[in-house]
Motif scaffolding. Structure first.
Motif, PDB file in Angstrom:
ATOM      1  N   GLN A 233     -17.532 -16.265  16.663  1.00  0.00           N
ATOM      2  CA  GLN A 233     -18.554 -17.287  16.126  1.00  0.00           C
ATOM      3  C   GLN A 233     -18.589 -18.746  17.128  1.00  0.00           C
ATOM      4  O   GLN A 233     -19.413 -19.817  16.805  1.00  0.00           O
ATOM      5  CB  GLN A 233     -18.825 -17.993  14.287  1.00  0.00           C
ATOM      6  N   LYS A 234     -17.239 -18.665  17.740  1.00  0.00           N
ATOM      7  CA  LYS A 234     -16.872 -19.474  18.508  1.00  0.00           C
ATOM      8  C   LYS A 234     -17.266 -21.264  17.914  1.00  0.00           C
ATOM      9  O   LYS A 234     -17.793 -22.336  18.063  1.00  0.00           O
ATOM     10  CB  LYS A 234     -18.654 -20.112  19.485  1.00  0.00           C
ATOM     11  N   ASN A 235     -16.299 -21.536  16.592  1.00  0.00           N
ATOM     12  CA  ASN A 235     -16.351 -22.970  15.668  1.00  0.00           C
ATOM     13  C   ASN A 235     -17.662 -22.906  15.021  1.00  0.00           C
ATOM     14  O   ASN A 235     -17.509 -24.452  15.236  1.00  0.00           O
ATOM     15  CB  ASN A 235     -15.768 -23.521  16.809  1.00  0.00           C
ATOM     16  N   LYS A 236     -18.648 -22.070  15.049  1.00  0.00           N
ATOM     17  CA  LYS A 236     -20.032 -22.702  15.070  1.00  0.00           C
ATOM     18  C   LYS A 236     -20.430 -21.936  13.238  1.00  0.00           C
ATOM     19  O   LYS A 236     -19.971 -20.382  13.826  1.00  0.00           O
ATOM     20  CB  LYS A 236     -20.834 -22.488  15.702  1.00  0.00           C
ATOM     21  N   CYS A 237     -21.456 -22.292  13.089  1.00  0.00           N
ATOM     22  CA  CYS A 237     -21.930 -21.739  11.094  1.00  0.00           C
ATOM     23  C   CYS A 237     -22.821 -20.816  11.643  1.00  0.00           C
ATOM     24  O   CYS A 237     -24.194 -21.575  13.169  1.00  0.00           O
ATOM     25  CB  CYS A 237     -22.378 -22.639  10.629  1.00  0.00           C
TER      26      CYS A 237
END
Length: 220
Positions: A163-167
């Motif tokens: 998620q590339k460090n995203k919610c």
């Protein structure tokens, strides 16, 4: 922008991004014409928070104020159209009541309050120091970079990298102190499995909202 030393480049949200963001907010209002106030707020808040946080490191203060103003006008129309036979005063008291310790004229139902773009502080970007290490405590950053981190569950670090460090819902970057929760995209009550394809990471607010929505669907 001209300075005593020459010229300074000011980075702002692009016109395209501003228009796209407002369009999403307007669409949510249109899709929730008859929804309870708290339901509309629950849909708008993650979108507002995510976009504002994303642009909180650039020159956005005036744009945030403008976006709040445009959204307020949209919400005022939304509220009045629901009650065409009521007075403006009645509509204001029902949908924009004064709440202690908050500004006036903000959509709320006494419990749920709409987020404001302008409430997000502008924080200038600070260059990452050269001594950054996987052991410096910033586990969300390193998990999203390399897919692993000492002491963290493989499940979480794998999802963070994907998620590339995203919610997965609001798109906000996770921070080390955030409450991050693993969510089943399709709940087990609806036949969802326990594979990675059916899992995602959400922040606590987004997870609570999705869970409530899933339960409501199951009960109908």
């Amino acid at each position: 922008k001209s300075t005593e030393q020459g010229f300074k480049t000011l980075i702002k949200p692009s016109s395209k991004s501003i228009k796209a963001h407002y369009r999403k907010l307007a669409d949510i209002c249109d899709q929730n014409k008859n929804a309870p106030t708290k339901a509309l707020i629950a849909r708008l808040n993650p979108m507002i928070r995510g976009w504002a946080n994303y642009y909180s490191t650039v020159v956005s203060k005036e744009i945030f104020k403008e976006m709040d103003n445009r959204l307020w006008k949209r919400l005022w129309r939304w509220a009045n159209r629901r009650h065409p036979n009521k007075s403006k005063t009645w509509v204001r008291e029902k949908y924009f009541p004064n709440v202690k310790e908050t500004r006036n004229w903000i959509l709320n139902d006494g419990e749920y309050i709409l987020n404001q773009h302008s409430d997000v502080p502008i924080i200038r970007h600070i260059k990452v120091k050269g001594n950054k290490s996987p052991y410096d405590g910033d586990w969300t950053y390193w998990s999203s970079r390399i897919g692993k981190h000492p002491g963290m569950r493989k499940e979480v670090t794998t999802l963070l990298k994907r998620q590339k460090n995203k919610c997965a819902t609001c798109g906000v970057n996770f921070r080390p102190k955030d409450l991050i929760e693993v969510d089943h995209i399709i709940p087990g009550s609806k036949g969802g499995n326990d594979t990675y394809k059916n899992k995602q990471l959400l922040d606590r607010h987004c997870h609570d909202f999705k869970t409530a929505k899933d339960l409501k669907t199951v009960n109908h």
